[in-house]
Design an enzyme around this catalytic site. Structure first.
Site, PDB file in Angstrom:
ATOM      1  CG  ASP A   1      -1.941   1.185   1.318  1.00  0.00           C
ATOM      2  OD1 ASP A   1      -1.691   2.202   0.891  1.00  0.00           O
ATOM      3  OD2 ASP A   1      -2.778   1.257   1.999  1.00  0.00           O
TER       4      ASP A   1
ATOM      5  CG  ASN B   1      -1.060   3.513 -12.394  1.00  0.00           C
ATOM      6  OD1 ASN B   1      -1.765   4.168 -13.383  1.00  0.00           O
ATOM      7  ND2 ASN B   1      -1.543   2.303 -12.020  1.00  0.00           N
TER       8      ASN B   1
ATOM      9  CE1 TYR C   1      -8.644  10.580  -9.172  1.00  0.00           C
ATOM     10  CE2 TYR C   1     -10.014  11.596 -10.604  1.00  0.00           C
ATOM     11  CZ  TYR C   1      -8.907  10.810 -10.438  1.00  0.00           C
ATOM     12  OH  TYR C   1      -8.204  10.049 -11.498  1.00  0.00           O
ATOM     13  N   GLY C   2     -10.293  15.413  -7.926  1.00  0.00           N
ATOM     14  CA  GLY C   2      -9.727  16.662  -8.785  1.00  0.00           C
ATOM     15  C   GLY C   2      -8.433  17.443  -8.034  1.00  0.00           C
TER      16      GLY C   2
ATOM     17  CB  ALA D   1      -6.200  14.255  -4.626  1.00  0.00           C
ATOM     18  CE  LYS D   2      -5.214  10.933  -9.747  1.00  0.00           C
ATOM     19  NZ  LYS D   2      -3.942   9.900  -9.497  1.00  0.00           N
TER      20      LYS D   2
ATOM     21  CB  ILE E   1      -8.495   5.400 -19.450  1.00  0.00           C
ATOM     22  CG1 ILE E   1      -7.542   6.681 -19.527  1.00  0.00           C
ATOM     23  CG2 ILE E   1      -7.836   4.246 -19.982  1.00  0.00           C
ATOM     24  CD1 ILE E   1      -7.382   7.184 -21.032  1.00  0.00           C
TER      25      ILE E   1
HETATM   26  N1  LIG Z   1      -9.454   5.318 -15.774  1.00  0.00           N
HETATM   27  C1  LIG Z   1      -9.464   6.672 -15.844  1.00  0.00           C
HETATM   28  O1  LIG Z   1     -10.631   7.081 -16.765  1.00  0.00           O
HETATM   29  C2  LIG Z   1      -8.610   7.493 -15.428  1.00  0.00           C
HETATM   30  C3  LIG Z   1      -8.435   8.950 -15.919  1.00  0.00           C
HETATM   31  C4  LIG Z   1      -7.901   9.560 -15.086  1.00  0.00           C
HETATM   32  C5  LIG Z   1      -6.911   9.261 -14.234  1.00  0.00           C
HETATM   33  N2  LIG Z   1      -6.775   8.025 -13.852  1.00  0.00           N
HETATM   34  C6  LIG Z   1      -5.715   7.521 -13.058  1.00  0.00           C
HETATM   35  O2  LIG Z   1      -5.045   6.421 -13.674  1.00  0.00           O
HETATM   36  C7  LIG Z   1      -4.539   5.675 -12.473  1.00  0.00           C
HETATM   37  C8  LIG Z   1      -4.690   4.209 -12.689  1.00  0.00           C
HETATM   38  O3  LIG Z   1      -6.065   4.130 -12.783  1.00  0.00           O
HETATM   39  P1  LIG Z   1      -6.925   2.955 -13.590  1.00  0.00           P
HETATM   40  O4  LIG Z   1      -7.614   4.096 -14.228  1.00  0.00           O
HETATM   41  O5  LIG Z   1      -6.039   2.173 -14.064  1.00  0.00           O
HETATM   42  O6  LIG Z   1      -7.905   2.227 -12.607  1.00  0.00           O
HETATM   43  P2  LIG Z   1      -7.663   0.896 -11.775  1.00  0.00           P
HETATM   44  O7  LIG Z   1      -7.743  -0.389 -12.724  1.00  0.00           O
HETATM   45  O8  LIG Z   1      -8.448   1.010 -10.594  1.00  0.00           O
HETATM   46  O9  LIG Z   1      -6.124   0.877 -11.305  1.00  0.00           O
HETATM   47  C9  LIG Z   1      -5.857   1.540 -10.153  1.00  0.00           C
HETATM   48  C10 LIG Z   1      -4.634   0.683  -9.425  1.00  0.00           C
HETATM   49  O10 LIG Z   1      -4.148   1.263  -8.167  1.00  0.00           O
HETATM   50  C11 LIG Z   1      -3.845   0.357  -7.341  1.00  0.00           C
HETATM   51  N3  LIG Z   1      -3.903   1.135  -6.015  1.00  0.00           N
HETATM   52  C12 LIG Z   1      -4.836   2.065  -5.464  1.00  0.00           C
HETATM   53  N4  LIG Z   1      -4.733   2.398  -4.477  1.00  0.00           N
HETATM   54  C13 LIG Z   1      -3.401   1.907  -3.992  1.00  0.00           C
HETATM   55  C14 LIG Z   1      -2.509   2.380  -3.005  1.00  0.00           C
HETATM   56  N5  LIG Z   1      -2.823   2.756  -2.000  1.00  0.00           N
HETATM   57  N6  LIG Z   1      -1.463   1.533  -2.893  1.00  0.00           N
HETATM   58  C15 LIG Z   1      -1.155   0.623  -4.056  1.00  0.00           C
HETATM   59  N7  LIG Z   1      -1.734   0.597  -4.908  1.00  0.00           N
HETATM   60  C16 LIG Z   1      -3.075   1.015  -5.011  1.00  0.00           C
HETATM   61  C17 LIG Z   1      -5.050  -0.631  -7.472  1.00  0.00           C
HETATM   62  O11 LIG Z   1      -4.654  -1.968  -6.824  1.00  0.00           O
HETATM   63  P3  LIG Z   1      -5.168  -2.172  -5.513  1.00  0.00           P
HETATM   64  O12 LIG Z   1      -6.627  -2.086  -5.302  1.00  0.00           O
HETATM   65  O13 LIG Z   1      -4.894  -3.963  -5.411  1.00  0.00           O
HETATM   66  O14 LIG Z   1      -4.341  -1.620  -4.450  1.00  0.00           O
HETATM   67  C18 LIG Z   1      -5.108  -0.685  -8.839  1.00  0.00           C
HETATM   68  O15 LIG Z   1      -4.350  -1.752  -9.425  1.00  0.00           O
HETATM   69  C19 LIG Z   1      -5.034   6.126 -11.022  1.00  0.00           C
HETATM   70  O16 LIG Z   1      -4.261   7.257 -10.609  1.00  0.00           O
HETATM   71  C20 LIG Z   1      -6.327   7.008 -11.664  1.00  0.00           C
HETATM   72  O17 LIG Z   1      -6.556   8.184 -10.674  1.00  0.00           O
HETATM   73  C21 LIG Z   1      -7.699   7.120 -14.519  1.00  0.00           C
END
Ligand SMILES: NC(=O)c1ccc[n+]([C@@H]2O[C@H](COP(=O)([O-])OP(=O)(O)OC[C@H]3O[C@@H](n4cnc5c(N)ncnc54)[C@H](OP(=O)(O)O)[C@@H]3O)[C@@H](O)[C@H]2O)c1
Length: 239
Positions: A54, A78, A143-144, A146-147, A176
């Site tokens: 984590d 990520n 969320y916004g 934080a980013k 995405i």
């Molecule tokens: N999908 C979109 O539309 C989108 C758009 C803009 C930005 N993003 C950003 O892209 C990044 C990846 O997200 P994603 O879209 O690929 O969604 P996702 O499939 O939910 O992937 C997020 C990954 O982060 C891991 N994670 C979350 N909190 C964690 C922690 N405290 N420590 C370690 N691992 C952690 C999760 O695994 P565990 O739960 O097993 O820890 C999961 O594998 C994120 O930062 C998200 O904010 C996504």
């Protein structure tokens, strides 16, 4: 010599695509996440190393350090997501404080702490790439912001790492598809709205983001640092 790449949140979605891209290029890849099963399954498929961690927990990061090699060439921060999607909103100041803390921990603190944990191992010529969001430009609850804070932190980080020959940038995705990001909260109507906001007429893919991350970690991007690179199909144009 293969590069050593650490991708946080590498079991699913964007992180998985990044890990796959680096592994395919012949790099040695370490992926982290909190769920051992998902992590180990992805690691086995990609030929990567899995470390349950984590990224917001200093003790788990200390253990991650022990599992990593002495040299890290690329760090992809990520891990994250909109923690508001994990439950229903509570009422009152305590619930509000908990919701904001959760998003700041998931999206800002994971990057800050992971980077600090491996900072002395980042190699000359290396790169830190953090995954931000279009939400930083739109507000979007806690969320916004934080980013947006992640992008601000990156500015300072780029200055601190520049002398060591390490770049630091943020990739800011729009919508995405094919990730676990939205949990069960994305309605068809909202999905259509997000796609209609693009000039490309489609959702982004995890591979779209992995390609940009790979570029920022490549020799072609050595003079690119301290930047936010948007990958959103034009949904939020910049000047
Ligand atoms: N999908 C979109 O539309 C989108 C758009 C803009 C930005 N993003 C950003 O892209 C990044 C990846 O997200 P994603 O879209 O690929 O969604 P996702 O499939 O939910 O992937 C997020 C990954 O982060 C891991 N994670 C979350 N909190 C964690 C922690 N405290 N420590 C370690 N691992 C952690 C999760 O695994 P565990 O739960 O097993 O820890 C999961 O594998 C994120 O930062 C998200 O904010 C996504």
């Amino acid at each position: 010599m293969p590069r050593h790449v650490l991708v946080t949140g590498g079991a699913t979605g964007i992180g998985r695509a990044c890990a796959a891209r680096f592994a395919k290029a012949g790099d040695q890849v370490w992926i982290t996440g909190r769920r051992a099963e998902a992590l180990e399954a992805t690691a086995a498929e990609l030929g990567a190393h899995a470390v349950v961690c984590d990224g917001s927990d200093p003790d788990q990061l200390a253990r991650l350090r022990e599992a990593l090699p002495a040299r890290i060439d690329v760090l992809v921060n990520n891990a994250g997501g909109n923690t508001d999607f994990d439950g229903e909103p509570g009422e009152g100041l305590h619930a509000l404080a908990a919701a904001w803390r959760a998003n700041l921990e998931a999206n800002l603190l994971t990057a800050v702490l992971t980077t600090a944990a491996v900072r002395d191992r980042l190699a000359d010529g290396g790169a830190v790439v953090s995954v931000g969001s279009i939400a930083a430009d739109h507000g979007n609850g806690s969320y916004g912001p934080a980013k947006a804070a992640l992008a601000s932190w990156n500015v300072g980080l780029a200055g601190e790492l520049g002398g060591a020959g390490v770049t630091a940038n943020v990739v800011s995705p729009g919508y995405i598809a094919d990730t676990e990001f939205f949990r069960d909260k994305l309605t068809d109507a909202r999905r259509t709205t997000l796609i209609e906001a693009t000039n490309t007429g489609r959702a982004g893919t995890p591979e779209d983001i992995a390609g940009t991350v790979a570029y920022l970690a490549s020799p072609d991007a050595r003079h690119v640092t301290g930047q936010v690179l948007a990958v959103n199909g034009g949904a939020h144009p910049s000047r």
